[in-house]
Design a protein around this motif. Structure first.
Motif, PDB file in Angstrom:
ATOM      1  N   THR A 192      71.446 -60.963   4.290  1.00  0.00           N
ATOM      2  CA  THR A 192      70.076 -60.623   3.871  1.00  0.00           C
ATOM      3  C   THR A 192      70.092 -60.009   2.472  1.00  0.00           C
ATOM      4  O   THR A 192      69.244 -60.325   1.631  1.00  0.00           O
ATOM      5  CB  THR A 192      69.451 -59.646   4.894  1.00  0.00           C
ATOM      6  N   ASP A 193      71.083 -59.174   2.229  1.00  0.00           N
ATOM      7  CA  ASP A 193      71.263 -58.545   0.918  1.00  0.00           C
ATOM      8  C   ASP A 193      71.550 -59.617  -0.148  1.00  0.00           C
ATOM      9  O   ASP A 193      70.898 -59.679  -1.200  1.00  0.00           O
ATOM     10  CB  ASP A 193      72.441 -57.557   1.038  1.00  0.00           C
ATOM     11  N   GLY A 194      72.492 -60.488   0.162  1.00  0.00           N
ATOM     12  CA  GLY A 194      72.870 -61.538  -0.786  1.00  0.00           C
ATOM     13  C   GLY A 194      71.721 -62.504  -1.044  1.00  0.00           C
ATOM     14  O   GLY A 194      71.456 -62.896  -2.189  1.00  0.00           O
ATOM     15  N   TYR A 195      71.030 -62.863   0.004  1.00  0.00           N
ATOM     16  CA  TYR A 195      69.897 -63.780  -0.124  1.00  0.00           C
ATOM     17  C   TYR A 195      68.752 -63.121  -0.898  1.00  0.00           C
ATOM     18  O   TYR A 195      68.212 -63.695  -1.848  1.00  0.00           O
ATOM     19  CB  TYR A 195      69.427 -64.220   1.272  1.00  0.00           C
ATOM     20  N   GLY A 196      68.411 -61.902  -0.485  1.00  0.00           N
ATOM     21  CA  GLY A 196      67.293 -61.205  -1.131  1.00  0.00           C
ATOM     22  C   GLY A 196      67.505 -61.028  -2.621  1.00  0.00           C
ATOM     23  O   GLY A 196      66.605 -61.268  -3.433  1.00  0.00           O
ATOM     24  N   HIS A 197      68.712 -60.620  -2.989  1.00  0.00           N
ATOM     25  CA  HIS A 197      68.961 -60.384  -4.409  1.00  0.00           C
ATOM     26  C   HIS A 197      69.080 -61.680  -5.201  1.00  0.00           C
ATOM     27  O   HIS A 197      68.636 -61.751  -6.341  1.00  0.00           O
ATOM     28  CB  HIS A 197      70.179 -59.475  -4.601  1.00  0.00           C
ATOM     29  N   ALA A 198      69.661 -62.718  -4.606  1.00  0.00           N
ATOM     30  CA  ALA A 198      69.730 -64.011  -5.303  1.00  0.00           C
ATOM     31  C   ALA A 198      68.317 -64.553  -5.512  1.00  0.00           C
ATOM     32  O   ALA A 198      67.988 -65.119  -6.547  1.00  0.00           O
ATOM     33  CB  ALA A 198      70.560 -65.003  -4.488  1.00  0.00           C
ATOM     34  N   MET A 199      67.494 -64.328  -4.544  1.00  0.00           N
ATOM     35  CA  MET A 199      66.139 -64.884  -4.568  1.00  0.00           C
ATOM     36  C   MET A 199      65.210 -64.090  -5.499  1.00  0.00           C
ATOM     37  O   MET A 199      64.461 -64.683  -6.287  1.00  0.00           O
ATOM     38  CB  MET A 199      65.621 -64.820  -3.130  1.00  0.00           C
ATOM     39  N   PHE A 200      65.241 -62.763  -5.411  1.00  0.00           N
ATOM     40  CA  PHE A 200      64.208 -61.957  -6.062  1.00  0.00           C
ATOM     41  C   PHE A 200      64.724 -60.965  -7.114  1.00  0.00           C
ATOM     42  O   PHE A 200      63.946 -60.476  -7.927  1.00  0.00           O
ATOM     43  CB  PHE A 200      63.439 -61.134  -5.013  1.00  0.00           C
ATOM     44  N   GLY A 201      65.998 -60.611  -7.065  1.00  0.00           N
ATOM     45  CA  GLY A 201      66.477 -59.479  -7.860  1.00  0.00           C
ATOM     46  C   GLY A 201      66.549 -59.753  -9.354  1.00  0.00           C
ATOM     47  O   GLY A 201      67.201 -60.704  -9.787  1.00  0.00           O
ATOM     48  N   LYS A 202      65.900 -58.905 -10.124  1.00  0.00           N
ATOM     49  CA  LYS A 202      65.956 -59.063 -11.577  1.00  0.00           C
ATOM     50  C   LYS A 202      65.637 -57.738 -12.258  1.00  0.00           C
ATOM     51  O   LYS A 202      64.567 -57.166 -12.060  1.00  0.00           O
ATOM     52  CB  LYS A 202      64.936 -60.102 -12.021  1.00  0.00           C
ATOM     53  N   LEU A 203      66.578 -57.281 -13.038  1.00  0.00           N
ATOM     54  CA  LEU A 203      66.341 -56.112 -13.861  1.00  0.00           C
ATOM     55  C   LEU A 203      66.504 -56.576 -15.307  1.00  0.00           C
ATOM     56  O   LEU A 203      67.584 -56.992 -15.708  1.00  0.00           O
ATOM     57  CB  LEU A 203      67.355 -55.014 -13.532  1.00  0.00           C
ATOM     58  N   SER A 204      65.418 -56.513 -16.060  1.00  0.00           N
ATOM     59  CA  SER A 204      65.477 -56.967 -17.449  1.00  0.00           C
ATOM     60  C   SER A 204      65.236 -55.781 -18.385  1.00  0.00           C
ATOM     61  O   SER A 204      64.749 -54.732 -17.962  1.00  0.00           O
ATOM     62  CB  SER A 204      64.436 -58.067 -17.680  1.00  0.00           C
ATOM     63  N   PHE A 205      65.565 -55.982 -19.653  1.00  0.00           N
ATOM     64  CA  PHE A 205      65.516 -54.887 -20.620  1.00  0.00           C
ATOM     65  C   PHE A 205      64.694 -55.231 -21.847  1.00  0.00           C
ATOM     66  O   PHE A 205      64.692 -56.376 -22.310  1.00  0.00           O
ATOM     67  CB  PHE A 205      66.938 -54.535 -21.091  1.00  0.00           C
ATOM     68  N   THR A 206      64.005 -54.228 -22.353  1.00  0.00           N
ATOM     69  CA  THR A 206      63.373 -54.334 -23.660  1.00  0.00           C
ATOM     70  C   THR A 206      63.768 -53.094 -24.455  1.00  0.00           C
ATOM     71  O   THR A 206      63.498 -51.966 -24.024  1.00  0.00           O
ATOM     72  CB  THR A 206      61.832 -54.418 -23.531  1.00  0.00           C
TER      73      THR A 206
END
Lengths: 152, 724
Positions: free
Chosen positions: B623-637
């Motif tokens: 669930t962790d691997g799927y959730g983060h592959a699917m939705f996880g994104k931390l971007s920078f400005t």
């Protein structure tokens, strides 16, 4: 600072705090009821869920000043001996991993089952969708809510 | 690979416990050094360090100590299960206690690397078996019968021939007088009664009734509450601080600046939160202020012209690619990710003249003590660390930044203080999974064999972002694995299944691309490579071919690989942290979009200790691997995260979970760990199933931004597959 008379878990309690203090921090810092958790502070994760007049409510954005006539129930007051059908189901299904979000999950589930003792799977998922479990114990949470619904 | 412990070299200690007539069993680490043995023999119980895993009181109460931090991997249940098994204790009556940091009594009090059970397996079993032996000897002596005629069950020693039995409590005192055996026989696994069964969490009742267990729940009369304003972006430092207004706010005791931290200290969390909002802190540049756009450009330039560290080189790669009938080349990319444990960082510290007390959620109590000792120049003997339960860790709490700052603050304000991070502090404050880009290349000969394989990984503060000796290394004649690191002010760290949590997705997707390009079934393609590595290995092979093949076949069999109608299946298999997990993902098209329905997993983690906990680790890891592959994104400005909290950073929720089926290989080998290994294969299995369903390769995380989900094409800076 004003003193607020609160009714929590059937007891009359008093908190001497600023009017804008969220119930979450009144519970945790002033009343020693730390079962209700801080997760995000913006009502997104559900870790802070309590019952206000029987309804699941996010305590992290609920100012204490509006609660003088409300009946609040926290995880500590859900049952006297920790044997509410939802708590029993959680033990039987062995739900928790880290366990941090589970008080909020249990309070959300208990509120759902009070209103709707025999929810469909879709209703369970729709309701529980508001509570995040970072460990990903969702399958067992869903199973435990179903099991609890057979005990109510 | 972790070396297993040679328990025979360790001295067992039996000690008459200070609680009248009790009995404690431990291993003494000090006696590893030969000279120390005699010292211990002469010392009184209270004076020596002993590693106590269990105690038996005369009233029969058996206490089992669990020395490793508990963060949801269920170690507080599985460690004592192992001791109780060999002790033949009545599990329903044992008491489990979380031990604090004690390097004299315990070793490796770390939660990380899926290593606790593999490391302590023999040790814990031997502790239980040693106590059992001594209890039997004590009973035999009292009954005047041969010990060999005695058996044990449910905390009793039984002499069946004379129909007598004695409880462990009744025997505890006499057992102390029995010489400690040099070697004890461990149980045959067929006799296990507790190990391998589904045992419920020992902390269940406390968790479900809201008892104070976590670091954030810790309270001590007189302690102060603090929050710290840290730089708002990576690459900034403090220019000036105006705390006048904050200091005047109700309930505020102090505002202090140390390093780049401005700490607001007060009488309650909410008062501190409010005062922090009126702080006026100006920052100035102290390093590069990097944005995600910069990183994308950097990936491209480093991929093409960066100086790479060669991690592994087999054969003649250049010739293989020159002579190839076909070359497949593809790039994959993964973003930074925060750990996002539900319990934010926090720590209690009380720095006094007579010593330092540290209490909180940490995966590395010993490193915490060492770091505080160094910073404050206080000897380690004067520092205690007590671990609370951790509300998730995922690697974030391997770092000591948040405990050390609490100690530093306490030393400055000379008061006990609990520092709490807001969720926003957690998400913006760093130590992320590093962002990486990979380029894979495969050379295929005229017969469709993979004759060359290249991987170049470029990572931001990722160190070596490859696992050069992992599959398919050893199965390809000509192979080159290289890495390039860009050093950035953005802090990174271990994130559940470090490196492999994104490398596995990229590699397993690429191997799928190659299988399709050579028109082979993706499972058979991998089995053929494994067979090649077995019969004609190239270079060093650091994975177990049989175990990898075992999970591959089991997952394929359980999922009905290639035999199901109406679903698109994708496959991935990965070796990480000593264990092997294969997964088949099943996707159906719904309303024109791929819907991930099922994931069938086969895990080989050696002996399963707690079946309930093991299933949790597999389901949670997936669930962790799927959730983060699917939705996880931390971007920078400009060095600042664009996402600050769960309203803009998306974690998987109940509605999005696929159904998960878990299977374990029963091969009887000693446990090899399961906290992480289920996670790495998931992204690849999912992406491969989506390809099967849509014909589209997803080469970038998060998947949800791909056109198969959004319907819109997104411009990528990566090189898509080229087939020569």
């Amino acid at each position: 600072m004003p003193k607020y008379q609160l009714k929590i878990n059937g007891k009359n309690l008093e908190a001497d705090v600023a009017a804008d203090t969220p119930l979450l921090w009144v519970l945790r810092d002033h009343l020693g009821l730390v079962g209700t958790k801080y997760g995000c502070g913006i009502a997104q994760c559900g870790a802070c869920t309590v019952h206000m007049n029987g309804v699941a409510t996010r305590s992290c954005i609920l100012p204490v000043s509006g609660l003088e006539n409300a009946e609040i129930t926290t995880i500590e007051g859900l049952s006297e001996n920790g044997d509410h059908p939802v708590q029993q189901a959680w033990e039987e299904v062995d739900v928790a991993q880290c366990g941090y979000c589970q008080a909020g999950q249990i309070m959300t589930a208990a509120s759902l089952l009070k209103k709707n003792p025999k929810p469909s799977e879709a209703e369970i998922v729709r309701t529980m969708n508001g509570n995040i479990c970072r460990c990903g114990a969702y399958h067992r949470i869903r199973e435990a809510v179903k099991l609890a619904s057979t005990k109510i | 690979m972790t070396k297993s412990i040679d328990t025979s070299r360790r001295n067992f200690l039996k000690l008459t416990s200070l609680t009248a007539g009790g009995f404690m069993i431990g291993f003494n680490w000090i006696t590893n050094e030969v000279k120390a043995a005699s010292v211990i023999a002469k010392s009184a119980a209270a004076d020596v360090g002993f590693n106590s895993y269990l105690s038996i009181a005369p009233d029969g109460l058996i206490t089992l100590f669990s020395p490793n931090p508990e963060l949801g991997q269920n170690i507080l249940t599985s460690f004592p299960m192992i001791v109780a098994e060999e002790l033949d204790a009545d599990w329903s009556k044992v008491k489990v206690v979380q031990a604090g940091l004690d390097t004299a009594r315990f070793d490796r009090q770390v939660t990380g690397g899926s290593g606790a059970v593999p490391h302590s397996w023999k040790l814990l079993r031997t502790a239980g078996a040693t106590a059992r032996h001594m209890l039997i000897e004590a009973a035999a002596k009292r009954w005047n019968v041969p010990a060999s005629e005695c058996t044990t069950e449910n905390s009793f020693v039984i002499h069946a021939a004379s129909n007598r039995k004695l409880s462990y409590g009744e025997l505890a005192q006499e057992a102390c007088t029995i010489p400690v055996p040099e070697n004890v026989k461990l149980k045959d696994r067929k006799d296990f009664k507790i190990i391998g069964t589904a045992v419920k969490n020992v902390e269940a009742k406390n968790l479900y009734t809201g008892k104070p267990l976590f670091g954030l729940d810790f309270y001590r009369k007189g302690m102060l509450y603090a929050m710290i304003q840290r730089p708002t972006a990576f690459g900034l430092k403090i220019k000036s601080v105006d705390a006048e207004e904050a200091k005047k706010m109700p309930g505020i005791v102090n505002v202090v600046t140390f390093g780049n931290n401005v700490a607001v200290v007060g009488n309650s969390t909410w008062e501190v939160m409010k005062a922090r909002k009126v702080l006026k802190v100006e920052y100035e540049k102290d390093g590069s202020l990097e944005s995600t756009d910069d990183h994308n450009k950097l990936f491209t330039s480093l991929m093409n012209s960066g100086k790479a560290d060669v991690q592994r080189k087999d054969g003649d790669v250049e010739a293989a690619f020159k002579n190839a009938a076909k070359v497949i080349k593809s790039e994959y990319q993964c973003p930074f990710l925060p750990h996002s444990p539900m319990e934010p960082m926090n720590f209690f510290a009380d720095v006094r003249a007579d010593g330092i007390e540290l209490i909180g959620p940490t995966q590395t109590p010993a490193a915490t003590r060492t770091a505080v000792s160094k910073l404050l120049n206080v000897p380690e003997e004067k520092i205690t660390v007590q671990m609370t339960r951790l509300g998730g860790g995922f690697g974030r709490r391997l770092k000591t930044d948040y405990s050390v700052e609490a100690a530093e603050l306490s030393s400055i304000i000379k008061a006990p203080v609990k520092v709490t991070w807001l969720k926003e502090d957690d998400m913006t404050g760093g130590s992320y999974r590093p962002a990486v880009r990979y380029r894979f290349e495969a050379a295929i000969d005229a017969k469709g064999n993979m004759t060359g394989y290249k991987l170049r990984g470029v990572g931001i503060n990722a160190g070596n972002c490859t696992r050069q000796d992992n599959f398919p290394s050893g199965a390809v004649d000509n192979l080159l694995i290289e890495s390039i690191e860009h050093v950035s002010p953005i802090t990174t760290g271990a994130w559940r299944a470090p490196i492999t949590n994104f490398l596995a997705y990229a590699e397993q997707s690429f191997l799928d691309e190659v299988a399709y390009a050579v028109k082979k079934d993706p499972v058979q393609f991998r089995l053929d490579l494994l067979q090649r590595a077995r019969t004609n290995p190239v270079g060093d092979i650091r994975y177990d071919i049989d175990r990898m093949e075992g999970v591959t076949k089991l997952a394929a069999e359980k999922a009905g690989w290639g035999k199901k109608k109406g679903v698109a299946q994708g496959f991935a298999v990965y070796f990480s942290h000593r264990s092997y997990v294969a997964q088949v993902c099943e996707v159906k098209m719904e309303n024109g979009k791929p819907a991930v329905k099922n994931i069938i997993a086969a895990a080989d983690c050696g002996e399963v200790v707690n079946l309930s906990g093991a299933r949790q680790q597999v389901m949670g890891g997936i669930t962790d691997g799927y959730g983060h592959a699917m939705f996880g994104k931390l971007s920078f400005t400009n060095g600042e995260t664009d996402q600050k909290n769960f309203n803009s950073y998306r974690l998987i929720r109940m509605r999005e979970i696929p159904e998960i089926e878990t299977h374990f290989v029963d091969n009887g080998i000693d446990p090899t760990g399961l906290g992480e290994p289920a996670l790495p294969p998931t992204g690849g299995a999912v992406a491969n199933a989506i390809f099967r369903a849509t014909g589209q390769r997803i080469r970038e995380q998060p998947f949800i931004e791909h056109s198969v989900f959004t319907g819109k094409k997104v411009k990528s800076t990566m090189k898509n597959t080229e087939i020569k």
